[in-house]
Design a protein around this motif. Structure first.
Motif, PDB file in Angstrom:
ATOM      1  N   TYR A 295       0.863  -1.136  -0.102  1.00 33.57           N
ATOM      2  CA  TYR A 295       0.028  -0.052   0.217  1.00 33.57           C
ATOM      3  C   TYR A 295       0.820   1.155  -0.027  1.00 33.57           C
ATOM      4  N   GLN A 299       1.093   4.565  -2.841  1.00 25.71           N
ATOM      5  CA  GLN A 299       0.883   5.726  -2.619  1.00 25.71           C
ATOM      6  C   GLN A 299       2.269   6.506  -3.024  1.00 25.71           C
ATOM      7  N   ASP A 305      -3.688   6.642  -1.780  1.00 30.05           N
ATOM      8  CA  ASP A 305      -3.760   5.965  -0.595  1.00 30.05           C
ATOM      9  C   ASP A 305      -5.100   5.198  -0.822  1.00 30.05           C
ATOM     10  N   MET A 306      -4.699   3.840  -0.829  1.00 30.05           N
ATOM     11  CA  MET A 306      -5.706   2.834  -0.916  1.00 30.05           C
ATOM     12  C   MET A 306      -5.862   1.855   0.402  1.00 30.05           C
ATOM     13  N   SER A 307      -5.139   2.337   1.548  1.00 27.95           N
ATOM     14  CA  SER A 307      -5.085   1.399   2.526  1.00 27.95           C
ATOM     15  C   SER A 307      -6.219   0.835   3.079  1.00 27.95           C
ATOM     16  N   VAL A 347      -8.039  -4.188  -6.546  1.00 24.42           N
ATOM     17  CA  VAL A 347      -6.894  -3.576  -5.557  1.00 24.42           C
ATOM     18  C   VAL A 347      -5.794  -4.733  -5.500  1.00 24.42           C
ATOM     19  N   LEU A 351      -1.794  -4.426  -6.222  1.00 20.56           N
ATOM     20  CA  LEU A 351      -0.613  -4.902  -5.449  1.00 20.56           C
ATOM     21  C   LEU A 351       0.216  -5.742  -5.837  1.00 20.56           C
TER      22      LEU A 351
END
Length: 431
Positions: A295, A299, A305-307, A347, A351
């Motif tokens: 994550y 960023q 920000d995909m947290s 997502v 990742l």
């Protein structure tokens, strides 16, 4: 397959092999002997060159898990290799953002003489390290490339300021050089003022080949203008085809032949006797990268920000931040943006991308035959002109590369069985 067209192949002298636990050879990371042996193996396989990337800062945050970009000076390392090899090209890295052009011109020409015409220059603008060279912040990418253009112009002028033809020194002659052929460059530009001439004559083999790392829009324009080869980050075949076609077009627009620039992606390979063993090597090499780490990586690349997002959420172009916001690496940001716009990944898929878990290199995992088939597919599709070998997982990957993969490429007519020249220019086919 066009057997008249052959691959251009170099070996990266980096610690990519270090991530395997059992045979990492990490104790040799700062030993010249280990790299000399690597270069000798590459020369025995008739590779075009060995290549040493470089950065001018230490990442202390990751020192518990990796060298943090710490390394021997690349030009000094390659000079030691020059004395132990005869044919293989030696491509060093020098930043145009932090170095004075006169010093770089002299260091590179020195390596060219010491290696008898085998030096190459990987031109980088750097993305970190400004704090080690004063109080000013890192310049923007466009400004760094404007400086790189002028820097490269100055270096080439310096190389030409003392031509090899000026040397007349003979044991029976009273004249050392024809000083009428040596001239000042009197350069005055936006970034540099350099009188010249260089205090070292050019080597008889011709100008040092120029390599460039970085595939942002500014980087592509720069490469299309001056580079003989580009070290490109192309994580998939589609991005490879797009980059190569675009660079060929830009080269033609600048009056160059489209074949004058060679596209050489990094090939990060995990080789083993079986596919399951290769997959395990790859898994172990990335086991330390937690979800939280990935994550943070996204960023840092995109400013996104995909947290808090669920793993099955689709990432679409509408979710991307402003294109013009500052980023650490424009090349990696552009690659990831194009992938998102083309694929709309989840997502979880995002990742796992090479840009996120590594450095955006083309990744191949499998047996020797699997990876050779990948190479042939990319080559025939026009996605590259060759590659920079990045052995992954363990020294076993590197051994299989030299002992089995390279002979198979030779057998298929895709690579030379013997050197036909002695200089890097000759290896690359530069007129």
């Amino acid at each position: 397959m066009d057997t008249n067209r052959q691959l251009c192949i170099g070996l990266s002298l980096t610690a990519t092999w270090r991530k395997g636990k059992e045979y990492s050879n990490v104790e040799n990371l700062y030993s010249t002997d280990f790299y000399v042996e690597l270069a000798k193996m590459a020369e025995k396989a008739k590779l075009d060159f060995v290549f040493r990337p470089d950065t001018l800062f230490l990442n202390q945050k990751v020192l518990d898990k990796s060298p943090g970009f710490g390394s021997l000076d690349p030009t000094l390392l390659l000079t030691s290799i020059a004395c132990e090899t005869e044919r293989i090209g030696l491509v060093t890295t020098a930043s145009t953002t932090f170095n004075p052009p006169y010093v770089v011109a002299r260091q590179l020409q020195s390596l060219h003489w010491i290696s008898n015409g085998r030096a190459g220059w990987n031109i980088v603008t750097s993305i970190e390290g400004a704090e080690n060279f004063g109080d000013a912040p890192m310049p923007s990418s466009p400004e760094r490339y404007r400086k790189a253009n002028e820097f490269t112009e100055v270096v080439r002028k310096l190389w030409a300021s003392y031509p090899h033809e000026a040397l007349t020194a003979r044991r029976t002659s009273e004249q050392f050089a024809n000083k009428e052929l040596v001239s000042s460059i009197d350069h005055s530009g936006d970034f540099f003022s350099v009188k010249g001439p260089l205090n070292l004559p050019a080597h008889s083999s011709g100008e040092i080949p120029l390599f460039q790392a970085g595939a942002s829009d500014s980087g592509r324009n720069f490469a299309a203008s001056v580079a003989d080869a580009i070290f490109a980050a192309t994580p998939d075949i589609i991005s490879g085809i797009e980059l190569r076609e675009d660079l060929r077009r830009r080269a033609q627009e600048r009056g160059r032949h489209p074949d004058a620039i060679r596209v050489l992606p990094g090939l990060y390979f995990f080789l083993a006797k079986t596919r399951s063993e290769a997959r395990e090597l790859h898994r172990q090499a990335h086991a330390h990268l937690s979800l939280a780490h990935r994550y943070v990586s996204v960023q840092s690349i995109l400013g996104l920000d995909m947290s808090g997002w669920p793993l099955d959420k689709r990432v679409t172009s509408e979710l991307l931040p402003d294109l013009n916001q500052p980023v650490r690496s424009r090349t990696h940001a552009d690659l990831l943006r194009r992938f998102i716009m083309r694929e709309e990944p989840t997502v979880e898929e995002l990742l796992s991308r090479p840009e996120v878990v590594g450095s955006a290199h083309w990744v191949a995992v499998g047996t020797v035959e699997d990876v050779v088939n990948d190479i042939i597919e990319w080559f025939e599709a026009g996605a590259m002109d060759g590659f920079i070998a990045l052995p992954g997982g363990s020294v076993q990957s590197m051994e299989l590369f030299f002992h089995e993969l390279m002979p198979l490429l030779v057998e298929k007519g895709l690579f030379r069985s013997e050197y036909t020249g002695e200089t890097l220019r000759e290896h690359l086919g530069i007129e």
